[in-house]
Design a protein around this motif. Structure first.
Motif, mmCIF file in Angstrom:
data_model
loop_
_atom_site.group_PDB
_atom_site.id
_atom_site.type_symbol
_atom_site.label_atom_id
_atom_site.label_comp_id
_atom_site.label_asym_id
_atom_site.label_seq_id
_atom_site.Cartn_x
_atom_site.Cartn_y
_atom_site.Cartn_z
ATOM 1 N N ASP A 198 155.378 126.242 92.779
ATOM 2 C CA ASP A 198 154.389 127.298 93.001
ATOM 3 C C ASP A 198 154.400 127.740 94.464
ATOM 4 O O ASP A 198 154.253 128.934 94.752
ATOM 5 C CB ASP A 198 152.992 126.802 92.617
ATOM 6 N N MET A 199 154.597 126.788 95.365
ATOM 7 C CA MET A 199 154.675 127.124 96.785
ATOM 8 C C MET A 199 155.893 127.999 97.078
ATOM 9 O O MET A 199 155.828 128.912 97.902
ATOM 10 C CB MET A 199 154.705 125.845 97.622
ATOM 11 N N MET A 200 156.996 127.731 96.397
ATOM 12 C CA MET A 200 158.182 128.583 96.558
ATOM 13 C C MET A 200 157.863 130.009 96.123
ATOM 14 O O MET A 200 158.320 130.975 96.754
ATOM 15 C CB MET A 200 159.338 128.027 95.736
ATOM 16 N N ASN A 201 157.085 130.131 95.055
ATOM 17 C CA ASN A 201 156.682 131.461 94.597
ATOM 18 C C ASN A 201 155.869 132.184 95.658
ATOM 19 O O ASN A 201 156.105 133.366 95.946
ATOM 20 C CB ASN A 201 155.872 131.354 93.306
ATOM 21 N N TYR A 202 154.889 131.489 96.235
ATOM 22 C CA TYR A 202 154.048 132.110 97.256
ATOM 23 C C TYR A 202 154.861 132.496 98.487
ATOM 24 O O TYR A 202 154.658 133.557 99.073
ATOM 25 C CB TYR A 202 152.916 131.169 97.663
ATOM 26 N N ALA A 203 155.796 131.645 98.889
ATOM 27 C CA ALA A 203 156.582 131.896 100.100
ATOM 28 C C ALA A 203 157.568 133.042 99.916
ATOM 29 O O ALA A 203 157.910 133.734 100.880
ATOM 30 C CB ALA A 203 157.324 130.633 100.522
ATOM 31 N N ASN A 204 158.040 133.229 98.682
ATOM 32 C CA ASN A 204 159.099 134.209 98.436
ATOM 33 C C ASN A 204 158.656 135.395 97.585
ATOM 34 O O ASN A 204 159.474 136.252 97.258
ATOM 35 C CB ASN A 204 160.282 133.517 97.744
ATOM 36 N N SER A 205 157.384 135.430 97.228
ATOM 37 C CA SER A 205 156.854 136.512 96.385
ATOM 38 C C SER A 205 157.728 136.699 95.146
ATOM 39 O O SER A 205 158.243 137.790 94.865
ATOM 40 C CB SER A 205 156.766 137.823 97.184
ATOM 41 N N THR A 206 157.888 135.618 94.399
ATOM 42 C CA THR A 206 158.756 135.641 93.229
ATOM 43 C C THR A 206 158.224 134.676 92.175
ATOM 44 O O THR A 206 157.070 134.233 92.262
ATOM 45 C CB THR A 206 160.213 135.290 93.627
ATOM 46 N N ASP A 207 159.051 134.321 91.191
ATOM 47 C CA ASP A 207 158.654 133.385 90.134
ATOM 48 C C ASP A 207 159.853 132.498 89.802
ATOM 49 O O ASP A 207 160.730 132.891 89.032
ATOM 50 C CB ASP A 207 158.191 134.141 88.894
ATOM 51 N N VAL A 208 159.881 131.291 90.384
ATOM 52 C CA VAL A 208 161.031 130.404 90.174
ATOM 53 C C VAL A 208 161.071 129.860 88.749
ATOM 54 O O VAL A 208 162.146 129.487 88.247
ATOM 55 C CB VAL A 208 161.057 129.236 91.181
ATOM 56 N N TYR A 209 159.939 129.803 88.070
ATOM 57 C CA TYR A 209 159.933 129.353 86.676
ATOM 58 C C TYR A 209 160.725 130.340 85.808
ATOM 59 O O TYR A 209 161.515 129.934 84.950
ATOM 60 C CB TYR A 209 158.502 129.228 86.157
ATOM 61 N N LYS A 210 160.528 131.616 86.050
ATOM 62 C CA LYS A 210 161.262 132.640 85.305
ATOM 63 C C LYS A 210 162.737 132.643 85.709
ATOM 64 O O LYS A 210 163.619 132.784 84.839
ATOM 65 C CB LYS A 210 160.647 134.019 85.522
ATOM 66 N N ILE A 211 163.029 132.516 87.009
ATOM 67 C CA ILE A 211 164.425 132.504 87.449
ATOM 68 C C ILE A 211 165.166 131.349 86.785
ATOM 69 O O ILE A 211 166.292 131.500 86.301
ATOM 70 C CB ILE A 211 164.513 132.408 88.987
ATOM 71 N N TRP A 212 164.525 130.163 86.741
ATOM 72 C CA TRP A 212 165.139 129.001 86.093
ATOM 73 C C TRP A 212 165.364 129.269 84.600
ATOM 74 O O TRP A 212 166.443 129.003 84.067
ATOM 75 C CB TRP A 212 164.260 127.771 86.278
ATOM 76 N N ALA A 213 164.357 129.806 83.921
ATOM 77 C CA ALA A 213 164.483 130.083 82.490
ATOM 78 C C ALA A 213 165.532 131.166 82.226
ATOM 79 O O ALA A 213 166.258 131.105 81.229
ATOM 80 C CB ALA A 213 163.129 130.496 81.909
ATOM 81 N N ASP A 214 165.632 132.147 83.117
ATOM 82 C CA ASP A 214 166.680 133.169 83.004
ATOM 83 C C ASP A 214 168.058 132.539 83.170
ATOM 84 O O ASP A 214 169.011 132.913 82.470
ATOM 85 C CB ASP A 214 166.487 134.256 84.062
ATOM 86 N N MET A 215 168.168 131.595 84.102
ATOM 87 C CA MET A 215 169.441 130.899 84.297
ATOM 88 C C MET A 215 169.843 130.154 83.027
ATOM 89 O O MET A 215 171.000 130.216 82.584
ATOM 90 C CB MET A 215 169.331 129.929 85.478
ATOM 91 N N ILE A 216 168.890 129.455 82.412
ATOM 92 C CA ILE A 216 169.187 128.715 81.182
ATOM 93 C C ILE A 216 169.578 129.673 80.056
ATOM 94 O O ILE A 216 170.548 129.445 79.331
ATOM 95 C CB ILE A 216 167.964 127.874 80.753
ATOM 96 N N ALA A 217 168.835 130.771 79.917
ATOM 97 C CA ALA A 217 169.040 131.675 78.782
ATOM 98 C C ALA A 217 170.201 132.644 78.967
ATOM 99 O O ALA A 217 170.971 132.896 78.033
ATOM 100 C CB ALA A 217 167.754 132.463 78.525
ATOM 101 N N PHE A 218 170.345 133.184 80.193
ATOM 102 C CA PHE A 218 171.284 134.289 80.402
ATOM 103 C C PHE A 218 172.338 134.007 81.469
ATOM 104 O O PHE A 218 173.247 134.805 81.660
ATOM 105 C CB PHE A 218 170.523 135.564 80.792
#
Length: 393
Positions: free
Chosen positions: A296-316
């Motif tokens: 969650d801290m990575m999200n705040y620092a980078n204005s992004t969503d690492v949970y989605k990036i990870w899930a996108d990596m797994i799926a696509f």
């Protein structure tokens, strides 16, 4: 539809977000955990298709039966993952038992869990590591210390975080350690004066990063654990080129594919035997995200969503999600029983919208992280330092 078994989707409490994003990407997400279903938070229930309760996640037979059940009901399992250091070996055992090739197998566990084995892969990457010996007898330890001198660091060769890490300053302390502390294999390393900094990344199936960031530990994690100090660390606003280079080389040397990783390094704070001030030296690899609330801290620092990036990596094996405005995101973990100048309410009032998380830390994590957390998003390093000074005064 692919079947993804997520081990312990309810703990840490933010990890349901990995499951939620997998589900959003069309996966059949199946949870296994030790919390009874009717006690699960709604956000966990809504993030999995089915949940299998085991009385004890430590019991391999129980977890094995849970995987077998899901296999019978849903067919071949495509992924098993926990994203949790504590369960990495269990994950690998289950993948091997059920012939699941998407992830580390049991045969690869030593290189990703044993600090002594990691060193040959760092050598392959051309990254320096501390000199070491495996703790066996007083004689072999003293022989090593003749070469490197006191102090030395002793810790489990296969350990989690800074748990059971000891800084030994003389022969009396060494003797006392050897008399009381040999339930597992320990590694002894030369002491390095350095700031702990990390390379955190989400890596695709070709070993390339889809997302990169890092954090810096403000105070010694060993002191936090062993001396009940405040836990202070922050996500950087920009990853330094030298840490980025070391992280990418380490990814290649370890053959990392399709994973969220957390690699720890020292940045030397003075010239010493191993190198010059500012040089990057390897500490250890962790083949999972930084723990606790760090994603969650990575999200705040980078204005992004690492949970989605990870899930996108797994799926696509790719993502269209990018980072926005960059910040520092600081974590301060305070201890119960200490007398602080400012109360929780005063911190909340002072930092307002900059304060993103205020919460109790689960007891199982409190030795390493404190009892109450304050997480703030700040624009400058000075603001970050002022935040730490205020919260810990």
């Amino acid at each position: 539809m692919k079947n993804f078994i997520f081990i312990s989707p309810n703990f840490p409490t933010n990890y349901y977000k990995f499951c939620r994003e997998l589900k959003n990407n069309g996966f059949n997400v199946l949870g296994i955990g030790d919390c009874p279903y009717n006690e699960l938070p709604e956000n966990v229930k809504n993030s999995v298709r089915e949940y299998y309760w085991v009385t004890n996640l430590e019991n391999y037979d129980e977890v094995y039966r849970a995987v077998a059940y899901f296999t019978f009901i849903y067919g071949k399992i495509d992924y098993i993952e926990s994203n949790n250091e504590y369960w990495l070996e269990r994950d690998a055992m289950l993948r091997t038992a059920f012939n699941i090739k998407t992830g580390f197998q049991q045969s690869a566990v030593r290189k990703i869990k044993y600090k002594s084995v990691m060193k040959k892969y760092y050598a392959k990457a051309g990254i320096k590591t501390a000199r070491y010996c495996i703790v066996k007898t007083l004689k072999n330890c003293l022989k090593f210390i003749e070469t490197v001198g006191y102090p030395v660091i002793v810790k489990p060769d296969n350990g989690v975080g800074a748990n059971d890490t000891h800084k030994i300053k003389n022969e009396q302390e060494l003797t006392a350690f050897l008399e009381n502390k040999l339930p597992v294999q320990y590694i002894m390393e030369e002491f390095i004066d350095g700031e702990v900094t990390t390379y955190d990344a989400i890596i695709d199936s070709a070993g390339n990063p889809l997302f990169e960031t890092g954090n810096v530990t403000v105070n010694s994690l060993a002191d936090v654990v062993n001396k009940s100090g405040e836990c202070l660390f922050y996500i950087v606003d920009a990853l330094s080129p030298e840490v980025c280079e070391a992280g990418r080389k380490t990814v290649k040397a370890f053959g990392v594919k399709s994973r969220f990783i957390h690699f720890e390094f020292f940045r030397l704070t003075r010239d010493q035997h191993i190198g010059n001030k500012g040089e990057i030296v390897a500490l250890e690899v962790n083949m999972r995200p930084a723990g606790g609330i760090a994603p969650d801290m990575m999200n705040y620092a980078n204005s992004t969503d690492v949970y989605k990036i990870w899930a996108d990596m797994i799926a696509f094996d790719k993502t269209d999600l990018t980072c926005g405005e960059k910040f520092y995101c600081g974590f301060a973990g305070r201890r119960d029983g200490k007398s602080y100048a400012y109360g929780d309410g005063e911190i909340v009032e002072k930092y307002g919208e900059e304060l993103k998380i205020t919460d109790r830390i689960p007891d199982v994590l409190s030795p390493a992280m404190g009892n109450t957390m304050f997480v703030a998003r700040l624009k400058t390093k000075k603001e970050l330092n002022d935040f730490y000074a205020y919260v810990t005064k």
